[in-house]
Design a protein around this motif. Structure first.
Motif, PDB file in Angstrom:
ATOM      1  N   MET B 231       0.442  47.186  31.265  1.00 32.30           N
ATOM      2  CA  MET B 231       1.851  46.802  31.387  1.00 32.30           C
ATOM      3  C   MET B 231       2.557  47.661  32.437  1.00 32.30           C
ATOM      4  O   MET B 231       3.425  47.182  33.168  1.00 32.30           O
ATOM      5  N   GLU B 232       2.156  48.923  32.511  1.00 29.48           N
ATOM      6  CA  GLU B 232       2.737  49.827  33.504  1.00 29.48           C
ATOM      7  C   GLU B 232       2.423  49.344  34.919  1.00 29.48           C
ATOM      8  O   GLU B 232       3.261  49.403  35.814  1.00 29.48           O
ATOM      9  N   ARG B 233       1.205  48.839  35.084  1.00 28.77           N
ATOM     10  CA  ARG B 233       0.814  48.336  36.398  1.00 28.77           C
ATOM     11  C   ARG B 233       1.656  47.115  36.767  1.00 28.77           C
ATOM     12  O   ARG B 233       2.129  46.985  37.906  1.00 28.77           O
ATOM     13  N   ALA B 234       1.865  46.229  35.819  1.00 28.34           N
ATOM     14  CA  ALA B 234       2.712  45.049  36.080  1.00 28.34           C
ATOM     15  C   ALA B 234       4.138  45.489  36.394  1.00 28.34           C
ATOM     16  O   ALA B 234       4.776  44.978  37.327  1.00 28.34           O
ATOM     17  N   ALA B 235       4.645  46.466  35.637  1.00 35.11           N
ATOM     18  CA  ALA B 235       6.013  46.948  35.867  1.00 35.11           C
ATOM     19  C   ALA B 235       6.132  47.579  37.251  1.00 35.11           C
ATOM     20  O   ALA B 235       7.143  47.399  37.946  1.00 35.11           O
ATOM     21  N   PHE B 236       5.086  48.302  37.658  1.00 40.60           N
ATOM     22  CA  PHE B 236       5.087  48.909  38.998  1.00 40.60           C
ATOM     23  C   PHE B 236       5.260  47.832  40.069  1.00 40.60           C
ATOM     24  O   PHE B 236       6.118  47.937  40.944  1.00 40.60           O
ATOM     25  N   TYR B 237       4.461  46.763  39.972  1.00 37.50           N
ATOM     26  CA  TYR B 237       4.536  45.738  41.015  1.00 37.50           C
ATOM     27  C   TYR B 237       5.851  44.960  40.948  1.00 37.50           C
ATOM     28  O   TYR B 237       6.398  44.576  41.985  1.00 37.50           O
ATOM     29  N   LEU B 238       6.359  44.742  39.747  1.00 38.58           N
ATOM     30  CA  LEU B 238       7.672  44.083  39.657  1.00 38.58           C
ATOM     31  C   LEU B 238       8.738  44.971  40.303  1.00 38.58           C
ATOM     32  O   LEU B 238       9.616  44.484  41.014  1.00 38.58           O
ATOM     33  N   GLY B 239       8.638  46.285  40.082  1.00 37.35           N
ATOM     34  CA  GLY B 239       9.580  47.214  40.710  1.00 37.35           C
ATOM     35  C   GLY B 239       9.474  47.184  42.231  1.00 37.35           C
ATOM     36  O   GLY B 239      10.490  47.140  42.937  1.00 37.35           O
ATOM     37  N   VAL B 240       8.249  47.184  42.735  1.00 39.86           N
ATOM     38  CA  VAL B 240       8.038  47.110  44.185  1.00 39.86           C
ATOM     39  C   VAL B 240       8.616  45.802  44.726  1.00 39.86           C
ATOM     40  O   VAL B 240       9.285  45.784  45.766  1.00 39.86           O
ATOM     41  N   GLY B 241       8.377  44.716  44.013  1.00 40.04           N
ATOM     42  CA  GLY B 241       8.910  43.419  44.451  1.00 40.04           C
ATOM     43  C   GLY B 241      10.424  43.424  44.467  1.00 40.04           C
ATOM     44  O   GLY B 241      11.052  42.962  45.425  1.00 40.04           O
ATOM     45  N   ILE B 242      11.029  43.968  43.436  1.00 40.06           N
ATOM     46  CA  ILE B 242      12.491  44.003  43.362  1.00 40.06           C
ATOM     47  C   ILE B 242      13.051  44.860  44.497  1.00 40.06           C
ATOM     48  O   ILE B 242      14.046  44.494  45.136  1.00 40.06           O
ATOM     49  N   ALA B 243      12.403  45.990  44.802  1.00 42.62           N
ATOM     50  CA  ALA B 243      12.869  46.819  45.927  1.00 42.62           C
ATOM     51  C   ALA B 243      12.804  46.019  47.228  1.00 42.62           C
ATOM     52  O   ALA B 243      13.730  46.059  48.051  1.00 42.62           O
ATOM     53  N   THR B 244      11.728  45.265  47.399  1.00 36.87           N
ATOM     54  CA  THR B 244      11.624  44.408  48.585  1.00 36.87           C
ATOM     55  C   THR B 244      12.774  43.403  48.619  1.00 36.87           C
ATOM     56  O   THR B 244      13.404  43.188  49.663  1.00 36.87           O
ATOM     57  N   PHE B 245      13.107  42.801  47.485  1.00 34.21           N
ATOM     58  CA  PHE B 245      14.227  41.839  47.461  1.00 34.21           C
ATOM     59  C   PHE B 245      15.557  42.543  47.715  1.00 34.21           C
ATOM     60  O   PHE B 245      16.448  41.976  48.351  1.00 34.21           O
ATOM     61  N   TRP B 246      15.707  43.759  47.222  1.00 38.34           N
ATOM     62  CA  TRP B 246      16.920  44.525  47.538  1.00 38.34           C
ATOM     63  C   TRP B 246      17.070  44.683  49.050  1.00 38.34           C
ATOM     64  O   TRP B 246      18.146  44.489  49.606  1.00 38.34           O
ATOM     65  N   HIS B 247      15.953  45.043  49.716  1.00 40.50           N
ATOM     66  CA  HIS B 247      16.018  45.287  51.158  1.00 40.50           C
ATOM     67  C   HIS B 247      16.281  44.000  51.932  1.00 40.50           C
ATOM     68  O   HIS B 247      16.930  44.016  52.964  1.00 40.50           O
ATOM     69  N   ILE B 248      15.775  42.900  51.421  1.00 42.76           N
ATOM     70  CA  ILE B 248      15.956  41.628  52.134  1.00 42.76           C
ATOM     71  C   ILE B 248      17.341  41.041  51.863  1.00 42.76           C
ATOM     72  O   ILE B 248      18.024  40.606  52.779  1.00 42.76           O
ATOM     73  N   PHE B 249      17.755  41.014  50.607  1.00 40.61           N
ATOM     74  CA  PHE B 249      18.965  40.257  50.253  1.00 40.61           C
ATOM     75  C   PHE B 249      20.188  41.127  49.993  1.00 40.61           C
ATOM     76  O   PHE B 249      21.292  40.617  49.953  1.00 40.61           O
ATOM     77  N   ASN B 250      19.997  42.412  49.744  1.00 44.63           N
ATOM     78  CA  ASN B 250      21.111  43.290  49.389  1.00 44.63           C
ATOM     79  C   ASN B 250      22.027  42.598  48.372  1.00 44.63           C
ATOM     80  O   ASN B 250      23.221  42.405  48.613  1.00 44.63           O
ATOM     81  N   PRO B 251      21.453  42.221  47.225  1.00 42.18           N
ATOM     82  CA  PRO B 251      22.229  41.526  46.192  1.00 42.18           C
ATOM     83  C   PRO B 251      23.027  42.534  45.367  1.00 42.18           C
ATOM     84  O   PRO B 251      22.862  43.745  45.537  1.00 42.18           O
ATOM     85  N   THR B 252      23.886  42.019  44.502  1.00 42.97           N
ATOM     86  CA  THR B 252      24.601  42.910  43.586  1.00 42.97           C
ATOM     87  C   THR B 252      23.989  42.876  42.187  1.00 42.97           C
ATOM     88  O   THR B 252      24.422  43.624  41.306  1.00 42.97           O
ATOM     89  N   LEU B 253      22.987  42.006  41.985  1.00 42.30           N
ATOM     90  CA  LEU B 253      22.397  41.869  40.653  1.00 42.30           C
ATOM     91  C   LEU B 253      20.992  41.291  40.773  1.00 42.30           C
ATOM     92  O   LEU B 253      20.745  40.432  41.622  1.00 42.30           O
ATOM     93  N   VAL B 254      20.103  41.758  39.885  1.00 42.00           N
ATOM     94  CA  VAL B 254      18.784  41.147  39.736  1.00 42.00           C
ATOM     95  C   VAL B 254      18.655  40.715  38.281  1.00 42.00           C
ATOM     96  O   VAL B 254      18.941  41.502  37.362  1.00 42.00           O
ATOM     97  N   ILE B 255      18.261  39.463  38.078  1.00 45.19           N
ATOM     98  CA  ILE B 255      18.142  38.898  36.727  1.00 45.19           C
ATOM     99  C   ILE B 255      16.676  38.576  36.463  1.00 45.19           C
ATOM    100  O   ILE B 255      16.032  37.937  37.288  1.00 45.19           O
ATOM    101  N   LEU B 256      16.169  39.023  35.315  1.00 43.01           N
ATOM    102  CA  LEU B 256      14.776  38.771  34.961  1.00 43.01           C
ATOM    103  C   LEU B 256      14.683  37.893  33.717  1.00 43.01           C
ATOM    104  O   LEU B 256      15.267  38.215  32.682  1.00 43.01           O
TER     105      LEU B 256
END
Lengths: 318, 318
Positions: B231-256
Motif C-alpha cells: 500500500m505504501e508503494r501505491a501511495a508513493f506513486y499516487l503522491g508522485v502523480g499528484i505532484a506532477t498534476f500540481w506542476h502541470i495544472f497548479n490547481p487549488t484542490l485535488v479530489i480522490l
C-alpha cells in the motif's frame, strides 16, 4: 493600435513595438546587467520601452515575458534567480510609469501563446509547447485557453516525473523530472558520466565541465556511438513526456523549441518515434513540429499575452 | 426545469430525474446485460429514462456518462470493451427518441464535473480529480473549463508515465503508467508478486488470483508489514502523480475517489505525505481530499455535463 512587447532575460532586455498582427515596427535591445540591482534593471526596461514608443499612435498595452516564478494576476515577479529578484511588482511599476495596462507573464507560457497566435500553432485550440534548453519549459493551450493555473504556476512541463524512484536529481530539488533526463543540462551531465565511465567521444578531450549539449549533438550527428546513445536517451524521455502530454491534453499539435532542438532532424525524428511508440492508441498521435518564431518568440509571446489579457474580462481566471 | 441523468456502466444502468441544484427527484436502476447486444442495452437505457421522465415538467436535456473512449462532440461511443460496443451513436439515438438534447461524456471527466458543481470541489476553478479503482481515471477543471481535449480523449490521468524504463506493463499496452503502479489491479498484482517471493500476509492463504486490493488494504490496516509495504508503494506513486498534476495544472484542490480510497485515512495521509515531498516548492501544495458524492457521482456528473454542454455555445470547444 500599437503594443509594446518586452522580453526580459538574465542577459538581455529586448523590446519591440508591434501591431496586432504580430508585425514588429521597431525594436531595441540592451544588456540586463542584473548585478546593478532591481532599480537599474527596471530603469533599463523603461528605457527600452521609451525607445520603441510610438510618436503619435496610442499604445494599447505593454506585455512582458519574464523568468518565473511570478504571479501573472498581479505582475509580481516572486523570485527570479538569474535576475536576483524577489517580489518585484514589475507590472505595477511599468503601469505607473507609462499609464497603460501592463501584463507580466511566465516566458515559457508566453512563448506557447506566441506560437499559437503567430507561429507554428496557428489555428490550433489545443497545443503543447516545449522549450528544451538549459532547462525544459512549457506552455499549454487547451480549449483555446492559456493554461496558467490558479496562481500562475502551471504548465511546468519540465517537471513531470518520469523516473520516480531511480531518476537523477533535478535542478528543482526533485528527482526524475523530465528536465533532469532530457534538457541541455541533462545531456551535458550524461556526457560527463560517460567520460567518467571511460567512454570518450569526439570533442570530449577537454575539461569535462566545459562540454555542452551542442558538443554532444554535434558528435552524434557525425555518427559517434557514445554521443548517439546520449542523445537517444534524451529523445526517449522527450517522447515519453510527449506521450504523457498527449494523454493529458489530447492536443492537435506539439511544438518543440529551444537550443537543444538545433540538433538535426534526426533528433526530432527520434523524439517522434519514441512518442508514437508510447501513445496509448494511435488516436492520440499528433504532428510534432519545430517552433516557428525563432529569436522573436519572446517578443511575440509578450505581444500575444498583452492582447490575451486585454481580451479577458476577468484576467487570468477565464 | 428538469434534467435526466444516466450513468451507464458495464453491470448496471442508473438514471435519475434531477433539478439544476443537483437534487434527485426520481431514480431507477437496471442491469446492463451487455451480452444481449447493443439494441437491447439502448432499449434498457431508454426504459430507464422513461421511468424517471417527469409527467408534466419539460426536460431540458439528457446527460449520459459512459465508459470511453468516446467522442463527446458527437456522442458516439467509439469502443467500450466492457459493453462490447463499437461506434455506437448513443447521443443521436437518445435524442431521436426523446426529442431533447442529449450529451454523452467520459464517465471520469463527468465525475470531476459533478464534484466541481455539487461535491467536494465547489468554488474551485482549478481542480484535479482522480478515481482509483480497477483502473485510474481522471478529470480536470482548469480555468473553469472541463478539460476534454481536441477529440474528447484528454485527462487520461492514469496514463501519465511515472516509471518510463522499468515500470510494469499497463492494461493500456504501455509501460510504467500511474495506473500500472497504483490502481486496485496494480495493488492485487503486487500482492501476488509478494506471494510468489514467499511473502505471505494475513488473508493471502487463498487462490492468489482471487486476492483483491481490498484484501491488501485490510491486512495493511491491521498492521501487516507485507501488505503495508504494498500500500505504501501505491501511495508513493499516487503522491508522485499528484505532484506532477500540481506542476502541470497548479490547481487549488485535488479530489480522490474510487474503491481503493476506501482504505483508511492512513492511506490518504501517506498519499498526502508523498505528494508534498515531491512538490517543487510549497506554493504548489493544495488540500488533497476525498470525493464527496459517493455512489451518485455518476448521476450528478451526467447532470452537470448536460448543463455544462447546454451552456456552451460551441459545445466542447470553448
Amino acid at each position: 493600435m500599437a503594443y509594446v512587447a518586452v522580453d526580459l532575460g538574465g542577459t538581455r532586455i529586448r523590446a519591440a513595438r508591434c501591431d496586432a498582427a504580430g508585425r514588429v515596427q521597431a525594436r531595441t535591445e540592451q544588456p540586463t546587467r542584473p548585478e546593478e540591482g532591481v532599480e537599474a534593471v527596471i530603469a533599463r526596461i523603461a528605457g527600452a520601452i521609451w525607445a520603441v514608443w510610438p510618436a503619435e499612435e496610442p499604445v494599447e498595452a505593454i506585455g512582458v515575458g519574464a523568468p518565473g516564478p511570478l504571479d501573472p494576476r498581479t505582475g509580481v515577479v516572486l523570485t527570479a534567480p538569474n535576475l536576483g529578484w524577489e517580489n518585484v511588482p514589475l507590472a505595477e511599476r511599468l503601469q505607473e510609469r507609462f499609464g497603460v495596462p501592463c501584463f507580466v507573464g511566465n516566458d515559457a507560457n508566453l512563448a506557447a501563446l506566441g506560437e499559437w497566435q503567430y507561429g507554428a500553432g496557428r489555428g490550433h485550440e489545443h497545443l503543447v509547447y516545449l522549450t528544451i534548453s538549459t532547462g525544459i519549459g512549457g506552455g499549454v493551450i487547451t480549449h483555446g485557453v492559456l493554461l496558467e493555473g490558479a496562481h500562475g504556476l502551471g504548465a511546468e512541463l519540465g517537471h513531470i516525473v518520469v523516473e520516480a524512484r531511480e531518476g537523477p536529481r533535478c535542478g528543482c530539488g526533485q528527482r526524475g523530472c523530465l528536465e533532469a533526463l532530457a534538457s541541455g543540462t541533462a545531456i551535458a551531465r550524461m556526457a560527463r558520466e560517460a567520460l567518467a565511465r571511460g567512454e570518450p567521444f569526439p570533442g570530449s578531450d577537454r575539461d569535462p565541465e566545459s562540454i555542452t549539449a551542442a558538443d554532444v549533438a554535434g558528435a552524434a550527428a557525425r555518427g559517434d556511438p557514445v554521443a548517439t546513445a546520449i542523445m537517444e536517451r534524451a529523445a526517449f524521455y522527450l517522447g515519453v513526456g510527449i506521450a504523457t502530454f498527449w494523454h493529458i491534453f489530447n492536443p492537435t499539435l506539439v511544438i518543440l523549441g529551444g537550443g537543444v532542438m538545433k540538433a538535426g532532424d534526426w533528433f526530432l525524428e527520434r523524439i517522434r518515434a519514441h512518442a508514437r511508440e508510447r501513445a496509448m492508441t494511435p488516436a492520440y498521435i499528433t504532428p510534432i513540429v519545430r517552433a516557428a518564431l525563432g529569436e522573436d518568440v519572446g517578443l511575440l509571446g509578450a505581444l500575444a499575452y498583452a492582447r490575451w489579457r486585454l481580451a479577458s474580462i476577468l484576467p487570468s481566471s477565464r
